[in-house]
Write an enzyme that holds these catalytic residues in place. Structure first.
Site, PDB file in Angstrom:
ATOM      1  N   TYR A  89       7.928  11.533  -2.763  1.00  0.00           N
ATOM      2  CA  TYR A  89       7.553  10.112  -2.845  1.00  0.00           C
ATOM      3  C   TYR A  89       8.741   9.231  -2.456  1.00  0.00           C
ATOM      4  O   TYR A  89       8.632   8.331  -1.625  1.00  0.00           O
ATOM      5  CB  TYR A  89       7.074   9.771  -4.263  1.00  0.00           C
ATOM      6  CG  TYR A  89       7.013   8.285  -4.546  1.00  0.00           C
ATOM      7  CD1 TYR A  89       6.049   7.490  -3.948  1.00  0.00           C
ATOM      8  CD2 TYR A  89       7.937   7.688  -5.403  1.00  0.00           C
ATOM      9  CE1 TYR A  89       5.997   6.122  -4.186  1.00  0.00           C
ATOM     10  CE2 TYR A  89       7.887   6.325  -5.652  1.00  0.00           C
ATOM     11  CZ  TYR A  89       6.921   5.544  -5.043  1.00  0.00           C
ATOM     12  OH  TYR A  89       6.892   4.192  -5.279  1.00  0.00           O
ATOM     13  N   GLU A 112       0.832   5.647  -1.638  1.00  0.00           N
ATOM     14  CA  GLU A 112       0.564   6.638  -2.674  1.00  0.00           C
ATOM     15  C   GLU A 112       1.785   6.640  -3.580  1.00  0.00           C
ATOM     16  O   GLU A 112       2.917   6.551  -3.099  1.00  0.00           O
ATOM     17  CB  GLU A 112       0.312   8.014  -2.071  1.00  0.00           C
ATOM     18  CG  GLU A 112      -1.006   8.112  -1.305  1.00  0.00           C
ATOM     19  CD  GLU A 112      -2.217   7.821  -2.175  1.00  0.00           C
ATOM     20  OE1 GLU A 112      -2.147   8.022  -3.405  1.00  0.00           O
ATOM     21  OE2 GLU A 112      -3.239   7.369  -1.628  1.00  0.00           O
ATOM     22  N   THR A 113       1.579   6.779  -4.896  1.00  0.00           N
ATOM     23  CA  THR A 113       2.685   6.456  -5.810  1.00  0.00           C
ATOM     24  C   THR A 113       3.008   7.524  -6.862  1.00  0.00           C
ATOM     25  O   THR A 113       3.827   7.267  -7.743  1.00  0.00           O
ATOM     26  CB  THR A 113       2.385   5.122  -6.529  1.00  0.00           C
ATOM     27  OG1 THR A 113       1.092   5.226  -7.136  1.00  0.00           O
ATOM     28  CG2 THR A 113       2.385   3.953  -5.572  1.00  0.00           C
ATOM     29  N   ALA A 127       0.835  -1.210   0.000  1.00  0.00           N
ATOM     30  CA  ALA A 127       0.000   0.000   0.000  1.00  0.00           C
ATOM     31  C   ALA A 127       0.863   1.251   0.000  1.00  0.00           C
ATOM     32  O   ALA A 127       1.800   1.382   0.788  1.00  0.00           O
ATOM     33  CB  ALA A 127      -0.907   0.002   1.221  1.00  0.00           C
ATOM     34  N   SER A 133      11.227   1.194  -3.608  1.00  0.00           N
ATOM     35  CA  SER A 133      11.325   1.744  -4.962  1.00  0.00           C
ATOM     36  C   SER A 133      12.762   2.132  -5.290  1.00  0.00           C
ATOM     37  O   SER A 133      13.509   2.597  -4.422  1.00  0.00           O
ATOM     38  CB  SER A 133      10.444   2.990  -5.020  1.00  0.00           C
ATOM     39  OG  SER A 133      10.759   3.769  -6.134  1.00  0.00           O
TER      40      SER A 133
HETATM   41  N1  LIG Z   1       4.571   0.382 -10.170  1.00  0.00           N
HETATM   42  C1  LIG Z   1       5.858   0.673 -10.033  1.00  0.00           C
HETATM   43  O1  LIG Z   1       6.562   0.923 -11.021  1.00  0.00           O
HETATM   44  C2  LIG Z   1       6.510   0.679  -8.685  1.00  0.00           C
HETATM   45  C3  LIG Z   1       7.881   0.937  -8.632  1.00  0.00           C
HETATM   46  C4  LIG Z   1       8.505   0.965  -7.405  1.00  0.00           C
HETATM   47  C5  LIG Z   1       7.776   0.708  -6.268  1.00  0.00           C
HETATM   48  N2  LIG Z   1       6.442   0.469  -6.351  1.00  0.00           N
HETATM   49  C6  LIG Z   1       5.727   0.222  -5.110  1.00  0.00           C
HETATM   50  O2  LIG Z   1       4.892  -0.917  -5.279  1.00  0.00           O
HETATM   51  C7  LIG Z   1       3.691  -0.761  -4.507  1.00  0.00           C
HETATM   52  C8  LIG Z   1       2.489  -0.946  -5.386  1.00  0.00           C
HETATM   53  O3  LIG Z   1       2.541   0.014  -6.436  1.00  0.00           O
HETATM   54  P1  LIG Z   1       1.465   0.085  -7.602  1.00  0.00           P
HETATM   55  O4  LIG Z   1       2.201   0.439  -8.835  1.00  0.00           O
HETATM   56  O5  LIG Z   1       0.594  -1.113  -7.548  1.00  0.00           O
HETATM   57  O6  LIG Z   1       0.703   1.402  -7.136  1.00  0.00           O
HETATM   58  P2  LIG Z   1      -0.829   1.810  -7.222  1.00  0.00           P
HETATM   59  O7  LIG Z   1      -0.864   3.274  -6.947  1.00  0.00           O
HETATM   60  O8  LIG Z   1      -1.456   1.262  -8.456  1.00  0.00           O
HETATM   61  O9  LIG Z   1      -1.441   1.000  -5.995  1.00  0.00           O
HETATM   62  C9  LIG Z   1      -1.202   1.369  -4.662  1.00  0.00           C
HETATM   63  C10 LIG Z   1      -2.470   1.086  -3.870  1.00  0.00           C
HETATM   64  O10 LIG Z   1      -2.241   1.408  -2.493  1.00  0.00           O
HETATM   65  C11 LIG Z   1      -3.438   1.988  -1.997  1.00  0.00           C
HETATM   66  N3  LIG Z   1      -3.144   2.780  -0.799  1.00  0.00           N
HETATM   67  C12 LIG Z   1      -2.487   3.964  -0.721  1.00  0.00           C
HETATM   68  N4  LIG Z   1      -2.389   4.387   0.546  1.00  0.00           N
HETATM   69  C13 LIG Z   1      -3.008   3.439   1.301  1.00  0.00           C
HETATM   70  C14 LIG Z   1      -3.245   3.299   2.692  1.00  0.00           C
HETATM   71  N5  LIG Z   1      -2.812   4.210   3.573  1.00  0.00           N
HETATM   72  N6  LIG Z   1      -3.902   2.200   3.111  1.00  0.00           N
HETATM   73  C15 LIG Z   1      -4.327   1.269   2.228  1.00  0.00           C
HETATM   74  N7  LIG Z   1      -4.135   1.344   0.900  1.00  0.00           N
HETATM   75  C16 LIG Z   1      -3.477   2.416   0.446  1.00  0.00           C
HETATM   76  C17 LIG Z   1      -3.922   2.850  -3.145  1.00  0.00           C
HETATM   77  O11 LIG Z   1      -5.280   3.154  -3.003  1.00  0.00           O
HETATM   78  C18 LIG Z   1      -3.652   1.931  -4.338  1.00  0.00           C
HETATM   79  O12 LIG Z   1      -4.733   1.075  -4.583  1.00  0.00           O
HETATM   80  C19 LIG Z   1       3.789   0.622  -3.868  1.00  0.00           C
HETATM   81  O13 LIG Z   1       4.301   0.477  -2.569  1.00  0.00           O
HETATM   82  C20 LIG Z   1       4.797   1.358  -4.729  1.00  0.00           C
HETATM   83  O14 LIG Z   1       5.474   2.365  -4.007  1.00  0.00           O
HETATM   84  C21 LIG Z   1       5.796   0.445  -7.534  1.00  0.00           C
END
Ligand SMILES: NC(=O)c1ccc[n+]([C@@H]2O[C@H](COP(=O)([O-])OP(=O)(O)OC[C@H]3O[C@@H](n4cnc5c(N)ncnc54)[C@H](O)[C@@H]3O)[C@@H](O)[C@H]2O)c1
Length: 304
Positions: free
Chosen positions: A115, A10-11, A8, A54
């Site tokens: 972030y 914010e991204t 979970a 990340s």
């Molecule tokens: N997609 C990428 O390229 C990438 C790269 C590096 C790291 N990440 C990490 O991977 C994880 C998932 O990323 P993603 O791409 O699926 O992002 P995304 O934004 O699609 O999904 C993140 C989810 O977390 C939920 N969320 C946010 N704050 C929350 C809270 N306080 N309680 C419960 N839910 C909450 C959001 O509503 C969302 O559904 C994140 O931790 C992100 O930082 C992703």
């Protein structure tokens, strides 16, 4: 519950630069609440916690100074450098343009966005709590993840979802800087395999592990390959625009992914994009909200 996979967050990198308090609240305080429960709930069965961190925690990541072979981790590009379209990081001493090398887990962390700062704080909260309570942990530093199932609605994040909406609407793909900025794109099934491996091994990794393809792909190259996956003619336009906090290049050193988790990425870029495009075509067509997201950044002087 024996294990937690903490995803979970914010991204939105750009959005985090003006929603600072909300990003800190969700990402840092949210993780702190989880750690609080783990540290103070008597008799819980959680033995392992994995965090989706990340690559952004590295900031610009690692580079080579060609003149003497010195490995450097340069500071974030300044607003002035970006304004004058000096895209590539330079050596602060000699001024020479630096060459990208793969970033290792032990390289300096230097977040260049809010972030990224919250992701690094998540790492520290997790590592320190787990060390002091004896819970096993794994910190997986994900590179640019893409694939079937990703959010197509969030206009603040996910270049592939933004571009796929534009391709489906027959719009051009606006590409920042000179299009040669690069990212390490990794398919979500390779990322899922890394989490599964970190859960399955007898002992928690208790370390940080890069999860990526190990390859830098320019955004222009990715956009062209994505259009190909949709059977569309690539309609790219290099805009020369830029966002503060964006890095120039990225490739992960994935030696540890192999040594600790026994994994090699399985899905190459075109194969992954083809899978992604096939899935996207069955999804509702989202609105194209990129202009709105960029306007928010421009209004706050976060984009030029
Ligand atoms: N997609 C990428 O390229 C990438 C790269 C590096 C790291 N990440 C990490 O991977 C994880 C998932 O990323 P993603 O791409 O699926 O992002 P995304 O934004 O699609 O999904 C993140 C989810 O977390 C939920 N969320 C946010 N704050 C929350 C809270 N306080 N309680 C419960 N839910 C909450 C959001 O509503 C969302 O559904 C994140 O931790 C992100 O930082 C992703």
């Amino acid at each position: 519950m024996e294990a937690i996979v903490h995803l979970a967050s914010e991204t939105g990198t750009g959005q985090s630069m003006y929603e600072i308090s909300r990003y800190a609240q969700e990402n840092v305080q949210g993780t702190a609440e989880l750690m609080q429960v783990l540290a103070t709930t008597p008799g819980h069965a959680v033995q392992r916690v994995l965090l989706a961190s990340s690559r952004s925690v590295y900031g610009e990541g690692a580079y080579l100074r060609a003149s003497d072979g010195q490995r450097l981790t340069p500071a974030a590009r300044s607003a002035a450098a970006l304004k004058s379209h000096q895209w590539d990081p330079t050596c602060p001493d000699s001024g020479e343009v630096l060459q990208l090398v793969a970033t290792r887990e032990e390289d300096r962390t230097a977040p260049s966005s809010i972030y990224a700062a919250t992701k690094l704080m998540q790492e520290d909260l997790l590592r320190i709590t787990c060390d002091s309570t004896g819970i096993g942990y794994g910190i997986l530093r994900l590179q640019n993840v893409y694939g079937e199932g990703q959010s197509l609605k969030n206009p603040y994040t996910g270049i592939l979802s933004i571009f796929s909406t534009k391709i489906r609407r027959g719009l051009e793909l606006p590409i920042f800087e000179d299009g040669l900025e690069s990212r390490d794109f990794v398919h979500v099934s390779d990322v899922a395999a890394a989490f599964a491996a970190a859960l399955a091994r007898p002992k928690a990794p208790d370390t940080v592990i890069n999860v990526g393809s190990g390859r830098a792909t320019s955004v222009l190259e990715m956009a062209t390959a994505l259009a190909r996956a949709f059977d569309a003619t690539p309609n790219t336009r290099i805009t020369g625009e830029y966002r503060l906090g964006d890095i120039r290049h990225n490739a992960a050193d994935i030696t540890r992914l192999h040594d600790v988790l026994g994994l090699e990425p399985q899905i190459d870029l075109q194969q992954g994009l083809n899978r992604f495009a096939t899935w996207v075509q069955d999804q509702p067509l989202p609105e194209d909200l990129l202009a709105q997201a960029n306007a928010e950044l421009k209004a706050r002087n976060m984009m030029g």
